[in-house]
Scaffold this motif. Sequence first.
Motif, PDB file in Angstrom:
ATOM      1  N   SER A 282       0.826  -1.206   0.000  1.00 45.22           N
ATOM      2  CA  SER A 282       0.000   0.000   0.000  1.00 45.22           C
ATOM      3  C   SER A 282       0.859   1.254   0.000  1.00 45.22           C
ATOM      4  CB  SER A 282      -0.909   0.020   1.231  1.00 45.22           C
ATOM      5  OG  SER A 282      -1.561   1.261   1.348  1.00 45.22           O
ATOM      6  N   ASP A 283       0.442   2.227  -0.805  1.00 47.60           N
ATOM      7  CA  ASP A 283       1.121   3.520  -0.770  1.00 47.60           C
ATOM      8  C   ASP A 283       0.106   4.648  -0.520  1.00 47.60           C
ATOM      9  OD1 ASP A 283      -0.218   3.617  -3.174  1.00 47.60           O
ATOM     10  OD2 ASP A 283       1.543   4.080  -4.404  1.00 47.60           O
ATOM     11  N   SER A 284      -0.978   4.300   0.186  1.00 47.71           N
ATOM     12  CA  SER A 284      -2.005   5.300   0.463  1.00 47.71           C
ATOM     13  C   SER A 284      -1.574   6.183   1.623  1.00 47.71           C
ATOM     14  CB  SER A 284      -3.344   4.633   0.795  1.00 47.71           C
ATOM     15  OG  SER A 284      -3.338   4.124   2.116  1.00 47.71           O
ATOM     16  N   ALA A 285      -1.950   7.444   1.559  1.00 43.34           N
ATOM     17  CA  ALA A 285      -1.595   8.399   2.608  1.00 43.34           C
ATOM     18  C   ALA A 285      -2.151   7.949   3.957  1.00 43.34           C
ATOM     19  CB  ALA A 285      -2.129   9.786   2.243  1.00 43.34           C
ATOM     20  N   GLU A 286      -3.351   7.393   3.945  1.00 41.46           N
ATOM     21  CA  GLU A 286      -3.991   6.967   5.197  1.00 41.46           C
ATOM     22  C   GLU A 286      -3.162   5.899   5.904  1.00 41.46           C
ATOM     23  OE1 GLU A 286      -8.238   5.072   6.775  1.00 41.46           O
ATOM     24  OE2 GLU A 286      -7.915   5.470   4.643  1.00 41.46           O
ATOM     25  N   ASP A 287      -2.683   4.911   5.138  1.00 46.34           N
ATOM     26  CA  ASP A 287      -1.893   3.836   5.736  1.00 46.34           C
ATOM     27  C   ASP A 287      -0.551   4.363   6.242  1.00 46.34           C
ATOM     28  OD1 ASP A 287      -3.782   1.860   5.340  1.00 46.34           O
ATOM     29  OD2 ASP A 287      -2.995   1.274   3.382  1.00 46.34           O
TER      30      ASP A 287
ATOM     31  N   TYR B 208       8.705   3.979   6.218  1.00 40.80           N
ATOM     32  CA  TYR B 208       7.695   3.280   5.430  1.00 40.80           C
ATOM     33  C   TYR B 208       8.224   3.178   4.004  1.00 40.80           C
ATOM     34  CZ  TYR B 208       2.834   2.124   4.044  1.00 40.80           C
ATOM     35  OH  TYR B 208       1.698   1.505   3.594  1.00 40.80           O
ATOM     36  N   ILE B 209       8.417   1.949   3.553  1.00 42.09           N
ATOM     37  CA  ILE B 209       8.821   1.729   2.172  1.00 42.09           C
ATOM     38  C   ILE B 209       7.870   0.724   1.548  1.00 42.09           C
ATOM     39  CG2 ILE B 209      11.249   2.319   2.534  1.00 42.09           C
ATOM     40  CD1 ILE B 209      11.892  -0.620   2.759  1.00 42.09           C
ATOM     41  N   THR B 210       7.794   0.740   0.238  1.00 45.17           N
ATOM     42  CA  THR B 210       6.845  -0.132  -0.449  1.00 45.17           C
ATOM     43  C   THR B 210       7.502  -1.452  -0.838  1.00 45.17           C
ATOM     44  OG1 THR B 210       7.377   0.830  -2.604  1.00 45.17           O
ATOM     45  CG2 THR B 210       5.575   1.844  -1.354  1.00 45.17           C
ATOM     46  N   LYS B 211       6.665  -2.435  -1.114  1.00 41.87           N
ATOM     47  CA  LYS B 211       7.167  -3.765  -1.449  1.00 41.87           C
ATOM     48  C   LYS B 211       7.800  -3.822  -2.834  1.00 41.87           C
ATOM     49  CE  LYS B 211       4.358  -6.573   1.672  1.00 41.87           C
ATOM     50  NZ  LYS B 211       3.304  -7.593   1.806  1.00 41.87           N
ATOM     51  N   GLY B 212       7.736  -2.739  -3.569  1.00 38.75           N
ATOM     52  CA  GLY B 212       8.458  -2.675  -4.834  1.00 38.75           C
ATOM     53  C   GLY B 212       9.940  -2.433  -4.632  1.00 38.75           C
ATOM     54  N   SER B 213      10.349  -2.199  -3.402  1.00 40.88           N
ATOM     55  CA  SER B 213      11.762  -1.944  -3.098  1.00 40.88           C
ATOM     56  C   SER B 213      12.583  -3.218  -3.292  1.00 40.88           C
ATOM     57  CB  SER B 213      11.914  -1.467  -1.657  1.00 40.88           C
ATOM     58  OG  SER B 213      11.130  -0.312  -1.410  1.00 40.88           O
TER      59      SER B 213
END
Length: 214
Positions: free
Chosen positions: A84-89, A101-106
């Motif tokens: 998730s890259d939503s602002a809320e999360d 917070y990093i995304t799983k695309g890393s």
Amino acid sequence: MTVVIVDDHSIFRSGLRADLGAGIRVIGEADAVDSAVETIAALHPEVVLLDVHLPGGSGGGGAEVARRAAPASPSTRFLALSVSDSAEDVVAVIRAGARGYITKGSSGADVTRAVHAVAGGDAVFSPRLAGFVLDAFGAASGEQAESVDELDRLTSREREVMRLIARGYAYKEVASELFISVKTVETHVSAVLRKLQLSSRHELTAWALARRLL
């Protein structure tokens, strides 16, 4: 460097474990909120790689894990790793005390660097996510002057303690760094929280991060 991986997909956990670089030792895994809290409390890892959406608990996911686990393992630092890259999360898990917070695309190398950075006291975000945090915590230019006024309420020693605590240092580590007693650190932290009208060290970290003081 000891790490616990918290994610409800076993294949992802296995892949992440294999991709982490040398010097990082995975000492535990969990796939739900309650088991994550128990694992962290039992193992006291240096860093938890934490998915945002998890089953169990009261539905708070990764943010709930960070909130519940922190009192039992105060020196552990949390790094959110989510699809998730939503602002809320992003905002929810940072408010709960995560250091980044990093995304799983890393890539595995990116995650490894982020783990070391968080363990060292830095805050780490995927580039586009940093803006969510700054916006959420009001780090607009107009609030920079306000933060200066707020800092003026603190003594020079309180500022030193504030920055170390906000970076995730344990009280004993602060005492060692500044050559003061743990009791004196506790006194300074209480004064800082009172003067800044904050209620916890996690709020202090968010406050300092939003004002780019770390």
